[in-house]
Design a protein around this motif. Structure first.
Motif, mmCIF file in Angstrom:
data_model
loop_
_atom_site.group_PDB
_atom_site.id
_atom_site.type_symbol
_atom_site.label_atom_id
_atom_site.label_comp_id
_atom_site.label_asym_id
_atom_site.label_seq_id
_atom_site.Cartn_x
_atom_site.Cartn_y
_atom_site.Cartn_z
ATOM 1 N N GLU A 79 1.077 -1.494 0.177
ATOM 2 C CA GLU A 79 0.492 0.149 0.347
ATOM 3 C C GLU A 79 1.118 1.506 0.175
ATOM 4 O O GLU A 79 1.276 1.532 1.139
ATOM 5 N N VAL A 80 1.372 1.745 -1.729
ATOM 6 C CA VAL A 80 2.603 2.817 -1.362
ATOM 7 C C VAL A 80 1.748 4.190 -0.983
ATOM 8 O O VAL A 80 2.574 4.369 -0.018
ATOM 9 N N GLU A 81 1.007 4.653 -1.559
ATOM 10 C CA GLU A 81 0.613 5.347 -1.429
ATOM 11 C C GLU A 81 0.202 5.637 0.498
ATOM 12 O O GLU A 81 0.296 6.575 1.492
ATOM 13 N N MET A 82 -0.726 5.187 0.874
ATOM 14 C CA MET A 82 -1.050 4.799 2.752
ATOM 15 C C MET A 82 0.502 5.068 3.157
ATOM 16 O O MET A 82 0.962 5.932 4.088
ATOM 17 N N ALA A 83 1.873 3.892 2.650
ATOM 18 C CA ALA A 83 3.196 4.407 3.441
ATOM 19 C C ALA A 83 3.158 6.649 3.501
ATOM 20 O O ALA A 83 3.788 6.025 4.152
ATOM 21 N N LEU A 104 9.914 6.905 2.891
ATOM 22 C CA LEU A 104 9.720 7.201 2.316
ATOM 23 C C LEU A 104 10.276 6.836 0.971
ATOM 24 O O LEU A 104 9.743 6.975 -0.181
ATOM 25 N N VAL A 105 11.617 6.728 0.924
ATOM 26 C CA VAL A 105 11.836 6.397 -0.310
ATOM 27 C C VAL A 105 12.136 4.978 -0.523
ATOM 28 O O VAL A 105 12.143 4.164 -1.636
ATOM 29 N N MET A 106 12.438 4.063 -0.164
ATOM 30 C CA MET A 106 11.569 2.668 -0.045
ATOM 31 C C MET A 106 10.534 2.326 -1.090
ATOM 32 O O MET A 106 10.579 1.726 -1.648
ATOM 33 N N ALA A 107 9.034 3.284 0.055
ATOM 34 C CA ALA A 107 8.266 4.088 -0.908
ATOM 35 C C ALA A 107 8.183 3.917 -2.797
ATOM 36 O O ALA A 107 7.929 3.592 -3.527
ATOM 37 N N ALA A 108 8.973 4.776 -2.889
ATOM 38 C CA ALA A 108 8.963 5.477 -4.299
ATOM 39 C C ALA A 108 9.971 4.823 -4.453
ATOM 40 O O ALA A 108 9.389 4.593 -5.961
ATOM 41 N N SER A 109 10.466 4.165 -4.471
ATOM 42 C CA SER A 109 11.845 2.303 -4.634
ATOM 43 C C SER A 109 10.365 1.163 -5.133
ATOM 44 O O SER A 109 10.854 1.040 -6.609
ATOM 45 N N GLU A 110 9.664 1.390 -4.773
ATOM 46 C CA GLU A 110 8.565 0.062 -4.853
ATOM 47 C C GLU A 110 7.780 0.866 -5.881
ATOM 48 O O GLU A 110 7.375 -0.092 -6.811
ATOM 49 N N SER A 111 7.591 2.437 -6.107
ATOM 50 C CA SER A 111 6.699 2.704 -7.105
ATOM 51 C C SER A 111 6.914 2.885 -8.549
ATOM 52 O O SER A 111 6.960 3.191 -9.449
ATOM 53 N N LYS A 112 9.154 2.542 -8.500
ATOM 54 C CA LYS A 112 9.624 3.230 -9.817
ATOM 55 C C LYS A 112 9.315 4.915 -9.765
ATOM 56 O O LYS A 112 9.745 4.926 -11.219
ATOM 57 N N SER A 113 8.953 5.465 -9.086
ATOM 58 C CA SER A 113 8.478 7.025 -9.756
ATOM 59 C C SER A 113 10.304 7.441 -9.487
ATOM 60 O O SER A 113 10.511 7.557 -8.291
ATOM 61 N N THR A 114 10.787 8.160 -10.499
ATOM 62 C CA THR A 114 12.188 8.501 -10.420
ATOM 63 C C THR A 114 11.545 10.696 -9.330
ATOM 64 O O THR A 114 12.158 10.769 -9.501
ATOM 65 N N GLN A 115 10.273 11.053 -9.905
ATOM 66 C CA GLN A 115 9.816 11.810 -9.708
ATOM 67 C C GLN A 115 9.830 11.762 -8.575
ATOM 68 O O GLN A 115 10.549 13.074 -7.364
ATOM 69 N N ASP A 116 9.321 10.995 -7.818
ATOM 70 C CA ASP A 116 9.667 11.476 -6.238
ATOM 71 C C ASP A 116 10.520 11.280 -5.716
ATOM 72 O O ASP A 116 10.805 11.757 -4.505
ATOM 73 N N LEU A 117 11.850 10.675 -5.681
ATOM 74 C CA LEU A 117 13.012 10.537 -5.548
ATOM 75 C C LEU A 117 13.744 11.367 -5.467
ATOM 76 O O LEU A 117 14.528 11.814 -4.425
ATOM 77 N N LYS A 118 13.000 12.494 -6.452
ATOM 78 C CA LYS A 118 13.822 12.978 -6.942
ATOM 79 C C LYS A 118 13.225 14.926 -5.924
ATOM 80 O O LYS A 118 14.201 15.158 -5.470
#
Length: 222
Positions: A79-83, A104-118
């Protein structure tokens, strides 16, 4: 019935039922809630575990470790968004809470969101500047480790669930289960990977917190 008797006299399903019945009469029994939560984690009933954590948060809203555990459980269950929402709520109250940034880094990595990581990297950079300004050396070091983790472009993802689950079990004082997951993590994480360094730092803090919780529970029973 005493909790010790519950531990030895029944099957797992019976133990859960007895604990749940006890909580109907004593809804603020933190010891029973913790026992029930641990049993449901063992049986992978994550949604029910989160419900128990919500109750613990109602009993002691000032304890920020319960929201942290809840968010890790959301991440573990996909549940990435909830996390993300949970970790961001923690950071709104405590901007130096590096464990929440790690989540947050783990959740962004799971969702493969480059923008979130930035975006997280920008927030971490702001956090490091604030740490320098306020002389928070330990937090600055942890932020640097997270920054290095984000900048690794190609990372195998299969080790992440093991470190996440290991942290959860450590917080619950389930050391055998925690160590099994950490051993799998150690075998899978590449040598020199930022996660390997971060693991050592995180586990020191996590074990200190777990011991603190254990001491507080022991004192409350006296």
């Amino acid at each position: 019935m005493a909790l010790a008797a519950v531990e030895t006299a029944f099957s797992d399903e019976d133990k859960e039922r007895v604990l749940e019945e006890n909580l109907l009469l004593n809804p603020n029994d933190v010891g029973a809630l913790r026992c029930l939560m641990e049993m449901k984690i063992q049986s992978r009933k994550i949604a029910e575990v989160i419900g128990i954590i919500d109750r613990l948060m109602e009993i002691d809203p000032s304890d920020m470790e319960w929201p942290l555990l809840k968010s890790h459980l959301y991440a573990y269950s996909g549940e990435v968004e909830m996390a993300k929402n949970g970790f961001n709520e923690i950071l709104a109250k405590d901007p130096f809470r590096v464990e929440a940034y790690h989540g947050l880094v783990m959740a962004a990595s799971e969702s493969k969101s480059t923008q979130d990581l930035k975006e997280i990297e920008k927030r971490i950079d702001e956090g490091m500047k604030l740490c320098k300004k306020q002389g928070k050396k330990a937090e600055f070091r942890d932020f640097k480790l997270l920054e290095a983790q984000i900048r690794v472009k190609e990372e195998p993802r299969d080790f992440r669930p093991y470190i996440c689950q290991g942290i959860i079990y450590t917080l619950l004082r389930k050391n055998n289960e925690a160590e099994k997951n950490f051993e799998k993590f150690r075998r899978l994480v590449p040598k020199g990977h930022p996660y390997a360094t971060y693991f050592d730092e995180t586990m020191i803090a996590t074990k200190v917190f777990a011991q603190k919780m254990e001491n507080e529970i022991a004192m409350s029973k006296k």
